[in-house]
Design a protein around this motif. Structure first.
Motif, mmCIF file in Angstrom:
data_model
loop_
_atom_site.group_PDB
_atom_site.id
_atom_site.type_symbol
_atom_site.label_atom_id
_atom_site.label_comp_id
_atom_site.label_asym_id
_atom_site.label_seq_id
_atom_site.Cartn_x
_atom_site.Cartn_y
_atom_site.Cartn_z
ATOM 1 N N HIS A 52 0.827 -1.209 0.000
ATOM 2 C CA HIS A 52 0.000 0.000 0.000
ATOM 3 C C HIS A 52 0.865 1.264 0.000
ATOM 4 O O HIS A 52 0.408 2.316 -0.430
ATOM 5 N N HIS A 53 2.105 1.142 0.394
ATOM 6 C CA HIS A 53 2.980 2.319 0.344
ATOM 7 C C HIS A 53 3.359 2.701 -1.083
ATOM 8 O O HIS A 53 3.748 3.846 -1.329
ATOM 9 N N LEU A 54 3.244 1.768 -2.008
ATOM 10 C CA LEU A 54 3.452 2.142 -3.405
ATOM 11 C C LEU A 54 2.355 3.101 -3.854
ATOM 12 O O LEU A 54 2.594 3.998 -4.671
ATOM 13 N N LEU A 55 1.160 2.945 -3.310
ATOM 14 C CA LEU A 55 0.076 3.898 -3.596
ATOM 15 C C LEU A 55 0.335 5.223 -2.889
ATOM 16 O O LEU A 55 0.193 6.304 -3.479
ATOM 17 N N CYS A 56 0.710 5.140 -1.627
ATOM 18 C CA CYS A 56 0.920 6.357 -0.835
ATOM 19 C C CYS A 56 2.014 7.245 -1.447
ATOM 20 O O CYS A 56 1.935 8.475 -1.368
ATOM 21 N N LEU A 57 3.005 6.620 -2.039
ATOM 22 C CA LEU A 57 4.084 7.397 -2.675
ATOM 23 C C LEU A 57 3.553 8.289 -3.784
ATOM 24 O O LEU A 57 4.109 9.361 -4.060
ATOM 25 N N LEU A 58 2.468 7.861 -4.428
ATOM 26 C CA LEU A 58 1.946 8.611 -5.575
ATOM 27 C C LEU A 58 1.378 9.959 -5.167
ATOM 28 O O LEU A 58 1.348 10.897 -5.972
ATOM 29 N N THR A 59 0.894 10.057 -3.925
ATOM 30 C CA THR A 59 0.262 11.294 -3.465
ATOM 31 C C THR A 59 1.068 11.989 -2.369
ATOM 32 O O THR A 59 0.593 12.966 -1.771
ATOM 33 N N TYR A 60 2.245 11.511 -2.114
ATOM 34 C CA TYR A 60 3.048 12.066 -1.013
ATOM 35 C C TYR A 60 3.446 13.522 -1.306
ATOM 36 O O TYR A 60 4.080 13.816 -2.311
ATOM 37 N N VAL A 61 3.033 14.398 -0.409
ATOM 38 C CA VAL A 61 3.310 15.827 -0.585
ATOM 39 C C VAL A 61 4.121 16.391 0.582
ATOM 40 O O VAL A 61 4.174 17.603 0.786
ATOM 41 N N GLY A 62 4.721 15.486 1.368
ATOM 42 C CA GLY A 62 5.556 15.949 2.464
ATOM 43 C C GLY A 62 4.830 16.030 3.789
ATOM 44 O O GLY A 62 5.336 16.648 4.731
ATOM 45 N N PRO B 31 8.049 14.607 12.046
ATOM 46 C CA PRO B 31 9.183 15.103 11.241
ATOM 47 C C PRO B 31 10.152 13.992 10.858
ATOM 48 O O PRO B 31 10.678 13.984 9.737
ATOM 49 N N ALA B 32 10.398 13.041 11.745
ATOM 50 C CA ALA B 32 11.313 11.942 11.418
ATOM 51 C C ALA B 32 10.736 11.071 10.312
ATOM 52 O O ALA B 32 11.461 10.607 9.422
ATOM 53 N N VAL C 277 8.630 12.061 7.948
ATOM 54 C CA VAL C 277 8.704 12.822 6.693
ATOM 55 C C VAL C 277 10.142 12.842 6.164
ATOM 56 O O VAL C 277 10.374 12.678 4.956
ATOM 57 N N ALA C 278 11.100 13.022 7.047
ATOM 58 C CA ALA C 278 12.504 13.046 6.610
ATOM 59 C C ALA C 278 12.898 11.701 6.007
ATOM 60 O O ALA C 278 13.585 11.638 4.972
ATOM 61 N N GLY C 279 12.474 10.622 6.622
ATOM 62 C CA GLY C 279 12.761 9.300 6.085
ATOM 63 C C GLY C 279 12.068 9.078 4.747
ATOM 64 O O GLY C 279 12.646 8.504 3.817
ATOM 65 N N TYR C 280 10.839 9.553 4.655
ATOM 66 C CA TYR C 280 10.061 9.430 3.411
ATOM 67 C C TYR C 280 10.773 10.175 2.285
ATOM 68 O O TYR C 280 10.888 9.680 1.152
ATOM 69 N N ASP C 281 11.242 11.378 2.583
ATOM 70 C CA ASP C 281 11.950 12.175 1.566
ATOM 71 C C ASP C 281 13.205 11.461 1.081
ATOM 72 O O ASP C 281 13.537 11.504 -0.115
ATOM 73 N N ARG C 282 13.901 10.806 1.979
ATOM 74 C CA ARG C 282 15.108 10.083 1.569
ATOM 75 C C ARG C 282 14.752 8.920 0.642
ATOM 76 O O ARG C 282 15.469 8.641 -0.320
ATOM 77 N N ILE C 283 13.651 8.263 0.924
ATOM 78 C CA ILE C 283 13.231 7.148 0.073
ATOM 79 C C ILE C 283 12.812 7.650 -1.305
ATOM 80 O O ILE C 283 13.163 7.063 -2.342
ATOM 81 N N VAL C 284 12.082 8.756 -1.343
ATOM 82 C CA VAL C 284 11.698 9.353 -2.629
ATOM 83 C C VAL C 284 12.948 9.701 -3.439
ATOM 84 O O VAL C 284 13.016 9.439 -4.651
ATOM 85 N N ALA C 285 13.946 10.245 -2.788
ATOM 86 C CA ALA C 285 15.176 10.616 -3.488
ATOM 87 C C ALA C 285 15.870 9.388 -4.056
ATOM 88 O O ALA C 285 16.387 9.409 -5.187
ATOM 89 N N ARG C 286 15.882 8.302 -3.310
ATOM 90 C CA ARG C 286 16.502 7.068 -3.798
ATOM 91 C C ARG C 286 15.749 6.518 -5.010
ATOM 92 O O ARG C 286 16.359 6.099 -6.004
ATOM 93 N N LEU C 287 14.435 6.523 -4.950
ATOM 94 C CA LEU C 287 13.638 6.015 -6.072
ATOM 95 C C LEU C 287 13.803 6.899 -7.299
ATOM 96 O O LEU C 287 13.925 6.410 -8.425
ATOM 97 N N ASP C 288 13.798 8.194 -7.082
ATOM 98 C CA ASP C 288 13.961 9.126 -8.209
ATOM 99 C C ASP C 288 15.355 9.001 -8.831
ATOM 100 O O ASP C 288 15.541 9.311 -10.016
ATOM 101 N N ASP D 66 10.710 0.117 4.501
ATOM 102 C CA ASP D 66 11.649 1.215 4.774
ATOM 103 C C ASP D 66 10.932 2.512 5.134
ATOM 104 O O ASP D 66 11.500 3.362 5.818
ATOM 105 N N ILE D 67 9.704 2.693 4.646
ATOM 106 C CA ILE D 67 8.939 3.892 5.024
ATOM 107 C C ILE D 67 8.491 3.785 6.479
ATOM 108 O O ILE D 67 8.476 4.774 7.210
ATOM 109 N N CYS D 68 8.162 2.585 6.914
ATOM 110 C CA CYS D 68 7.741 2.373 8.304
ATOM 111 C C CYS D 68 8.893 2.573 9.291
ATOM 112 O O CYS D 68 8.636 2.846 10.482
ATOM 113 N N ALA D 69 10.117 2.424 8.825
ATOM 114 C CA ALA D 69 11.263 2.304 9.727
ATOM 115 C C ALA D 69 11.308 3.334 10.854
ATOM 116 O O ALA D 69 11.554 2.954 12.010
#
Ligand code: SF4
Length: 153
Positions: A8-18, A23-24, A26-37, A50-53
């Motif tokens: 389900h996090h593959l869906l959540c990534l599609l609408t992730y706006v920060g 804060p931790a 969101v910071a982890g989420y941003d790092r994952i987005v950067a890796r995928l991009d 890894d998003i749950c971490a």
């Protein structure tokens, strides 16, 4: 390295706006987005990813059966969309084209059964309605995607 994603996090990534739980988170989420991009592959896993971490150990919902049910619904929808290519253990890059295809399916509701009962549904509805503007995931700039997703019926 690959980015471990529960379905389900593959869906959540599609609408992730920060926006997220802390804060931790969101910071982890941003790092994952950067890796995928950057073109790092993703792999679909069962259970916390890894998003749950950043939330593990904080008594959050990551291990709850209702979240596993959300993953199962997402996996069924993604498998249907991709002709079975998106399944547990599948490793894939998220190219810009694939992100666009997934967002098109998300916007129609074709892959959103997993969203039922989610506290973020209103936000994700708005993000999809405005054409995913402001979202942080762009997708990897791959010239030739190794695998293209199907389109919904
Ligand atoms: S509604 Fe919930 S499960 Fe669906 S994409 Fe948004 S955050 Fe993810």
């Amino acid at each position: 390295m690959t980015v471990r994603l529960r379905a389900h996090h593959l869906l959540c990534l599609l609408t992730y706006v920060g926006r997220g739980y802390s804060p931790a988170f969101v910071a982890g989420y941003d790092r994952i987005v950067a890796r995928l991009d950057a073109g790092e592959g993703a792999v679909l896993v069962a259970g916390p990813d890894d998003i749950c971490a950043p939330m593990l150990g904080a008594g959050h919902h990551c291990h709850e059966p209702r979240i596993a049910a959300r993953d199962a619904a997402a996996l069924a929808a993604l498998a249907g969309l991709s002709g079975g290519a998106l399944s547990l253990g599948a490793t894939f890059p998220l190219s810009r084209d694939e992100v666009a295809r997934l967002r098109a399916a998300f916007a129609t509701g074709a892959i959103r059964a997993a969203c039922a009962g989610c506290q973020w549904t209103g936000l994700c509805d708005q993000v999809a309605a405005r054409g995913f503007s402001g979202t942080r995931l762009a997708g990897a700039d791959l010239v030739t995607p190794p695998r293209a997703l199907g389109t919904p019926d």
